[in-house]
Scaffold this active site. Structure first.
Site, PDB file in Angstrom:
ATOM      1  N   HIS A   1       0.838  -1.203   0.000  1.00 17.02           N
ATOM      2  CA  HIS A   1       0.000   0.000   0.000  1.00 17.02           C
ATOM      3  C   HIS A   1       0.874   1.254   0.000  1.00 17.02           C
ATOM      4  O   HIS A   1       0.584   2.229  -0.704  1.00 17.02           O
ATOM      5  CB  HIS A   1      -0.898   0.031   1.238  1.00 17.02           C
TER       6      HIS A   1
ATOM      7  N   LYS B   1      -0.440  -6.797  -8.138  1.00 13.91           N
ATOM      8  CA  LYS B   1      -0.639  -8.050  -7.413  1.00 13.91           C
ATOM      9  C   LYS B   1      -2.046  -8.593  -7.670  1.00 13.91           C
ATOM     10  O   LYS B   1      -2.249  -9.800  -7.737  1.00 13.91           O
ATOM     11  CB  LYS B   1      -0.441  -7.805  -5.917  1.00 13.91           C
ATOM     12  N   ASP B   2      -3.011  -7.690  -7.770  1.00  5.51           N
ATOM     13  CA  ASP B   2      -4.382  -8.078  -8.108  1.00  5.51           C
ATOM     14  C   ASP B   2      -4.603  -7.736  -9.583  1.00  5.51           C
ATOM     15  O   ASP B   2      -5.340  -6.812  -9.930  1.00  5.51           O
ATOM     16  CB  ASP B   2      -5.360  -7.335  -7.205  1.00  5.51           C
TER      17      ASP B   2
HETATM   18  P1  AMP Z   1      -6.310  -4.145  -0.461  1.00  2.49           P
HETATM   19  O1  AMP Z   1      -6.221  -3.277   0.758  1.00  2.49           O
HETATM   20  O2  AMP Z   1      -5.795  -5.523  -0.271  1.00  2.49           O
HETATM   21  O3  AMP Z   1      -7.683  -4.083  -1.109  1.00  2.49           O
HETATM   22  O4  AMP Z   1      -5.317  -3.505  -1.511  1.00  2.49           O
HETATM   23  C1  AMP Z   1      -5.410  -2.138  -1.854  1.00  2.49           C
HETATM   24  C2  AMP Z   1      -4.548  -1.911  -3.047  1.00  2.49           C
HETATM   25  O5  AMP Z   1      -3.193  -2.257  -2.731  1.00  2.49           O
HETATM   26  C3  AMP Z   1      -4.942  -2.770  -4.253  1.00  2.49           C
HETATM   27  O6  AMP Z   1      -4.839  -1.998  -5.430  1.00  2.49           O
HETATM   28  C4  AMP Z   1      -3.934  -3.874  -4.223  1.00  2.49           C
HETATM   29  O7  AMP Z   1      -3.686  -4.440  -5.503  1.00  2.49           O
HETATM   30  C5  AMP Z   1      -2.706  -3.142  -3.714  1.00  2.49           C
HETATM   31  N1  AMP Z   1      -1.744  -4.089  -3.149  1.00  2.49           N
HETATM   32  C6  AMP Z   1      -1.990  -5.064  -2.250  1.00  2.49           C
HETATM   33  N2  AMP Z   1      -0.881  -5.784  -2.010  1.00  2.49           N
HETATM   34  C7  AMP Z   1       0.093  -5.253  -2.782  1.00  2.49           C
HETATM   35  C8  AMP Z   1       1.467  -5.557  -3.004  1.00  2.49           C
HETATM   36  N3  AMP Z   1       2.078  -6.563  -2.367  1.00  2.49           N
HETATM   37  N4  AMP Z   1       2.167  -4.804  -3.890  1.00  2.49           N
HETATM   38  C9  AMP Z   1       1.553  -3.782  -4.550  1.00  2.49           C
HETATM   39  N5  AMP Z   1       0.264  -3.439  -4.387  1.00  2.49           N
HETATM   40  C10 AMP Z   1      -0.459  -4.168  -3.523  1.00  2.49           C
END
Ligand code: AMP
Length: 282
Positions: free
Chosen positions: A35, A147-148
């Protein structure tokens, strides 16, 4: 100074006087260095950086996954302050889904395979909440993690189709030194599971190495990933995929670029990861 806002009205008011362009980073909190990398990019490229923190019930296809999802807003706000974020929007569920809310944004074919097939309803939940965020914030730029990978594709499709004025920017996956992609879900891994979890990245790297030496058969690369995963007793694969980068259809034979991806359960924790096979770099 970082301001924490709770309501749609507060957010709109704060954005009314914000310097443009605005960079938005949507998150579900429990912020980690993945993040942070998105936030830094938003901070560097926009005079106003906005982070949303919202564990979105609509994108969880299992109630226990939603209730178990880790939360720590105080720490997340401290991370945002540390990164110089201007506005944090941390709404309640009722503030996002206002009384009478009755709209679903449903993206078509690109949301069908992989995560869409494994988690029914997931991408409807994602597209709907991101459409609300894009509508509320009106950011010029929004930052998402590679990652997603499928999520980025779904959101791009949605933003283009609905003519939303926000550019979707994909950022590289941030990993632990042993290759495990950072994820809020990693906190659920017991020590033995944490030790097993880098097997996802190893499987991807082994298939990518085989591709670099000239292998172009989808079955061969999928088999390589499965073989690496089967060497780890704690890993239960959900899918391994070698798919077209535009349609996410499984490939028999790679002609240009392709996306390797997988979803694996390590104990009770479901992890995903992916690696782009970029024909331009081959
Ligand atoms: P989340 O809080 O898991 O919904 O993730 C929020 C954002 O952070 C999304 O766009 C994810 O793809 C990104 N994200 C999560 N993990 C990673 C990572 N390891 N590297 C880069 N971006 C990430």
């Amino acid at each position: 100074m970082t301001r924490v806002l709770r309501t749609r009205a507060e957010l709109r008011a704060a954005l009314g006087t914000a310097r443009r362009p605005v960079g938005l980073v949507p998150t579900m909190g429990w912020l980690h260095d993945g993040h942070r990398s998105l936030i830094r990019r938003a901070r560097a490229e926009n005079p106003t950086a906005v982070v949303s923190i919202f564990v979105n019930p609509r994108q969880f296809n299992r109630a226990d996954d939603f209730t178990k999802y880790p939360r720590n807003e105080d720490r997340d706000v401290a991370v945002c302050a540390d990164e110089g974020v201007d506005l944090v929007w941390a709404p309640s569920v009722d503030e996002v889904y206002v009384p009478g809310f009755d709209t679903t944004v449903s993206v078509g074919a690109i949301a069908g395979p992989l995560e869409g097939a494994a988690r029914p309803g997931h991408f409807d939940g994602v597209a709907t909440v991101v459409a609300i965020l894009f509508g509320l914030v009106g950011a010029e730029h929004a930052y998402f993690g590679q990652k997603d990978a499928q999520q980025v594709m779904v959101i791009r499709r949605m933003a283009r189709d609905l003519a939303l004025p926000t550019d979707v920017i994909a950022c590289p996956t941030v990993r632990e030194p042993d290759g495990l992609a950072l994820s809020s879900r990693n906190v659920h891994l017991a020590p033995r599971e944490r030790a097993a979890a880098p097997v996802l990245h190893r499987a991807l790297l082994q298939a990518a190495a085989q591709w670099r030496t000239g292998e172009r058969s989808g079955d061969a690369l999928r088999a390589t990933m499965s073989a690496v995963l089967s060497g780890e007793p704690l890993a239960t694969p959900e899918y391994v995929s070698l798919a077209d980068v535009l349609t996410l259809a499984e490939l028999d034979q790679i002609e240009g670029s392709a996306l390797l991806s997988l979803a694996v359960r390590i104990g009770a924790t479901r992890l995903i990861d992916n690696e782009l096979l970029d024909a331009g770099s081959a």
